[in-house]
Design a protein around this motif. Structure first.
Motif, PDB file in Angstrom:
ATOM      1  N   HIS A   1      -8.845  -6.151  -3.784  1.00 44.64           N
ATOM      2  CA  HIS A   1      -9.579  -6.656  -2.624  1.00 44.64           C
ATOM      3  C   HIS A   1      -9.870  -5.485  -1.697  1.00 44.64           C
ATOM      4  CE1 HIS A   1      -7.180 -10.389  -3.677  1.00 44.64           C
ATOM      5  NE2 HIS A   1      -8.423 -10.839  -3.671  1.00 44.64           N
ATOM      6  N   CYS A  57      -6.198  -8.891  -8.414  1.00 47.23           N
ATOM      7  CA  CYS A  57      -6.039  -7.704  -7.572  1.00 47.23           C
ATOM      8  C   CYS A  57      -4.780  -6.944  -7.976  1.00 47.23           C
ATOM      9  CB  CYS A  57      -5.972  -8.120  -6.105  1.00 47.23           C
ATOM     10  SG  CYS A  57      -5.623  -6.758  -4.968  1.00 47.23           S
ATOM     11  N   CYS A 103      -2.170  -6.993  -4.623  1.00 45.83           N
ATOM     12  CA  CYS A 103      -1.508  -8.210  -4.118  1.00 45.83           C
ATOM     13  C   CYS A 103      -1.329  -9.270  -5.204  1.00 45.83           C
ATOM     14  CB  CYS A 103      -2.284  -8.787  -2.924  1.00 45.83           C
ATOM     15  SG  CYS A 103      -3.838  -9.597  -3.392  1.00 45.83           S
ATOM     16  N   CYS A 109      -7.140  -4.799   0.523  1.00 44.44           N
ATOM     17  CA  CYS A 109      -5.901  -4.354  -0.119  1.00 44.44           C
ATOM     18  C   CYS A 109      -5.903  -2.857  -0.426  1.00 44.44           C
ATOM     19  CB  CYS A 109      -5.672  -5.116  -1.417  1.00 44.44           C
ATOM     20  SG  CYS A 109      -5.065  -6.788  -1.182  1.00 44.44           S
TER      21      CYS A 109
HETATM   22 ZN   LIG Z   1      -5.484  -7.944  -3.029  1.00 50.96          ZN
END
Ligand SMILES: [Zn+2]
Length: 198
Positions: free
Chosen positions: A135, A70, A73, A138
């Motif tokens: 994600h 990702c 994150c 996210c």
């Molecule tokens: Zn993420």
């Protein structure tokens, strides 16, 4: 899980034969450099035949769960990849150059009696990668477009079909002979038009 041998795509089309199996991520270094882990495999199915115009053709289906990272994150993120593509083969560079780059579903490829099918499969997987994997949770507000499905992402790449064919022709030598710097250059070249035209 040995490296897939080169195949005669014209013979495959003539016989209408099918080849299927799995490729290890580790055997696809250009794809693997975008993955969070190298463990895992990609399933493929290649069916030779003729297209609607009677040209030697190949239908390719690939499926995998790709462990990406990702962008927001840094944690792992699984991308479920499923793609189907149709190709037709020409016999010479001149013939390939004469094929107009259009929006049709089939892509022209320079066929060979020693075609690197594994490289084609790897190319297709790379084309399916999101520019910035994240994600769903996210995504920052207003960034929902990053979650657009692969079908919507293909159009920006349509104009790159020609570039890819040129690259493929330029690197028609066995993969092992391609310099280590080639994958990064190729990947960057593909993505450039997206950011450059904004
Ligand atoms: Zn993420």
């Amino acid at each position: 899980m040995a490296r897939m041998d080169a195949i005669d795509v014209f013979e495959m089309a003539r016989r209408g034969s099918v080849t299927q199996g799995v490729l290890a991520f580790a055997a696809m270094p250009r794809l693997a450099q975008s993955l969070a882990r190298r463990e895992g495999t990609l399933a493929y199915r290649c069916a030779g035949g003729r297209d609607h115009r009677g040209r030697p053709a190949l239908d390719l289906r690939i499926e995998a769960v790709l462990p990406l990272r990702c962008d927001r994150c840094g944690e792992e993120l699984d991308l479920v990849l499923r793609a189907e593509r149709s190709f037709f083969f020409v016999h010479s560079d001149a013939e390939l150059a004469a094929v107009p780059i259009d929006e049709s579903a089939e892509e022209a490829l320079l066929g060979s009696a020693r075609f690197d099918l594994a490289a084609l499969i790897e190319d297709e997987a790379i084309l399916q990668l999101p520019i910035s994997p994240r994600h769903p949770a996210c995504l920052a507000p207003g960034e929902a477009t990053n979650a657009s499905p692969p079908a919507d992402r293909r159009r920006p790449f349509a104009t790159l079909a020609g570039l890819r064919d040129r690259l493929r022709r330029a690197s028609s030598a066995p993969r092992a002979a391609v310099p280590a710097t080639a994958p990064a250059t190729k990947s960057a070249g593909r993505r450039k038009p997206r950011s450059g035209s904004a």
